[in-house]
Design an enzyme around this catalytic site. Structure first.
Site, PDB file in Angstrom:
ATOM      1  NE  ARG A 104      -3.824   0.610   1.877  1.00 35.13           N
ATOM      2  CZ  ARG A 104      -5.052   0.622   2.396  1.00 35.13           C
ATOM      3  NH1 ARG A 104      -5.289   1.242   3.533  1.00 35.13           N
ATOM      4  NH2 ARG A 104      -6.045   0.017   1.775  1.00 35.13           N
ATOM      5  CG  HIS A 131      -8.147   0.076  -3.009  1.00 32.57           C
ATOM      6  ND1 HIS A 131      -7.395  -1.043  -2.695  1.00 32.57           N
ATOM      7  CD2 HIS A 131      -8.782   0.426  -1.853  1.00 32.57           C
ATOM      8  CE1 HIS A 131      -7.575  -1.341  -1.412  1.00 32.57           C
ATOM      9  NE2 HIS A 131      -8.415  -0.472  -0.884  1.00 32.57           N
ATOM     10  CD  GLN A 134     -12.771  -1.852  -1.128  1.00 34.65           C
ATOM     11  OE1 GLN A 134     -12.011  -1.761  -0.187  1.00 34.65           O
ATOM     12  NE2 GLN A 134     -13.975  -2.395  -1.015  1.00 34.65           N
ATOM     13  CG  ASP A 226     -13.288   6.195  -1.270  1.00 33.37           C
ATOM     14  OD1 ASP A 226     -13.266   6.129  -0.021  1.00 33.37           O
ATOM     15  OD2 ASP A 226     -12.258   6.141  -1.970  1.00 33.37           O
ATOM     16  CB  CYS A 266     -13.980   1.135  -0.353  1.00 33.25           C
ATOM     17  SG  CYS A 266     -13.502   2.867  -0.233  1.00 33.25           S
ATOM     18  NE  ARG A 294      -9.973  -5.363   0.176  1.00 30.88           N
ATOM     19  CZ  ARG A 294      -9.262  -4.342   0.676  1.00 30.88           C
ATOM     20  NH1 ARG A 294      -9.886  -3.305   1.196  1.00 30.88           N
ATOM     21  NH2 ARG A 294      -7.950  -4.312   0.601  1.00 30.88           N
TER      22      ARG A 294
HETATM   23  N1  NVA Z   1      -9.707   6.570  -1.641  1.00 31.06           N
HETATM   24  C1  NVA Z   1      -9.364   6.149  -0.300  1.00 31.06           C
HETATM   25  C2  NVA Z   1      -9.617   4.691  -0.136  1.00 31.06           C
HETATM   26  C3  NVA Z   1      -9.338   4.154   1.250  1.00 31.06           C
HETATM   27  C4  NVA Z   1      -9.547   2.682   1.361  1.00 31.06           C
HETATM   28  C5  NVA Z   1      -7.914   6.496  -0.023  1.00 31.06           C
HETATM   29  O1  NVA Z   1      -7.080   6.346  -0.916  1.00 31.06           O
HETATM   30  O2  NVA Z   1      -7.622   6.939   1.086  1.00 31.06           O
HETATM   31  N1   CP Z   2     -11.133  -0.272   2.170  1.00 34.04           N
HETATM   32  C1   CP Z   2      -9.884  -0.343   2.657  1.00 34.04           C
HETATM   33  O1   CP Z   2      -8.911  -0.563   1.928  1.00 34.04           O
HETATM   34  O2   CP Z   2      -9.798  -0.190   3.992  1.00 34.04           O
HETATM   35  P1   CP Z   2      -8.461   0.029   4.835  1.00 34.04           P
HETATM   36  O3   CP Z   2      -7.904   1.374   4.405  1.00 34.04           O
HETATM   37  O4   CP Z   2      -8.888   0.027   6.266  1.00 34.04           O
HETATM   38  O5   CP Z   2      -7.493  -1.058   4.520  1.00 34.04           O
END
Ligand code: NVA
Ligand code: CP
Length: 308
Positions: A104, A131, A134, A226, A266, A294
């Site tokens: 990540r 993502h 997801q 989101d 998400c 997930r």
């Molecule tokens: N768009 C959000 C998704 C979090 C799971 C982010 O990148 O923070």
């Molecule tokens: N939806 C998602 O990726 O959640 P987290 O940021 O908690 O991993």
């Protein structure tokens, strides 16, 4: 030969995506029946995180345990990616000890760099571009609720962000039309949309960008949202709050969609901003199914990438 990778939803073609979703459904059934499936026994997953996480970390770690393997958490202060050591050296080192890497990251180039240098499969667990894990779980959720993809209309309301961009690819791949309804200036990447449109030509999926959420939501089978400010955009939160007013899944917007429209988010959610709390708790809401899936979808993905 390049290692198997899942940096983008389109790194698996439609047939492989459907095969992974089929395996995910099977692993979910087996897990609920208490049937063990140690398909990655003795294997180790390295989990690199530059950002916080609840769902991603827990689902990958629990997933590896259920598959008979092991997962190692490497947080921001553990390896200081790109600071203490280069992406290349990290990828080469982990590849000597682990069987699979998930990361990540902030910039998509970082996870792409890991995949370029690693000699084991690499999974994108969220970058600024996509993502994909997801959306894989969300496709499983949509299949559970609707029983098909072809002919469906999904509407993503909010920021044209990583999640929206992966949804666009997921829909294009499987014949589900996707409209991203976002304020002007927050569109998904134009090149990615053009690419998805080209894929959609072959599957019947129509990919659109709209700046009118109410019009976009009309007749939707799926409504997705989101957060307005993603991780790393915290300093823009106040400005975005103004820009995104009206781009919310609330009772008014759900009334424009089909009565049985599935509501997706998400998570994590900012209730009262991109989604109304009451709407998130209606029977149409599948937000915690998404979270659970997930686990199942990523287990299937890891088994697929490992050829196990
Ligand atoms: N768009 C959000 C998704 C979090 C799971 C982010 O990148 O923070
Ligand atoms: N939806 C998602 O990726 O959640 P987290 O940021 O908690 O991993």
């Amino acid at each position: 030969m390049a290692e198997a990778r899942y940096l983008s939803v389109k790194d698996l073609d439609a047939a492989d995506t459907l095969a992974v979703l089929g395996l995910a459904a099977r692993l979910k059934r087996e897990q609920k029946q208490g049937v063990p499936h140690p398909r990655l026994a003795g294997r180790t997953l390295a989990m690199i995180f530059q950002k916080p996480s609840l769902r991603t970390r827990v689902s990958f770690e629990v997933g590896m345990t259920q598959l008979g393997g092991h997962a190692i958490y490497l947080g921001p202060s553990d390896i200081k990616l790109g600071e203490r050591e280069t992406v290349e050296d990290i990828a080469l080192t982990i590849s000597r000890m682990c069987d699979l890497i998930m990361a990540r990251v902030f910039g998509h180039d970082i996870v792409a760099g890991l995949a370029q240098h690693a000699t084991v499969p690499v999974i994108n667990a969220l970058s600024d571009r996509e993502h994909p894990c997801q959306i894989l779980a969300d496709l499983q959720t949509i299949m559970e609720r609707k029983g098909r993809f072809e002919g469906l209309k999904a509407v993503f309301v909010g920021d044209g962000n990583n999640v929206a961009q992966s949804l666009v690819y997921g829909g294009a791949l499987l014949g589900m039309s996707v409209t991203v309804a976002c304020p002007e200036g927050y569109d998904p990447d134009a090149g990615l949309v053009a690419d998805a449109r080209a894929i959609g030509k072959g599957t019947g999926a129509v990919i659109e960008v709209s700046h009118d959420p109410r019009a976009a939501a009309r007749g939707a089978d799926v409504l997705y949202t989101d957060v307005w400010a993603s991780m790393g955009q915290e300093s823009e939160a106040a400005q975005r709050k103004n820009a995104f007013a009206g781009f919310q899944i609330d009772a008014g917007l759900t009334a424009a969609a089909k009565p049985d429209a599935t509501i997706l988010h998400c998570l994590p959610a900012h209730y009262g901003e991109e989604i109304d709390y009451a709407v998130s708790r209606t029977p149409n809401s599948a937000i915690f199914d998404q979270a659970e899936n997930r686990l199942h979808a990523q287990k299937a993905l890891m088994v697929h990438l490992m050829g196990a």
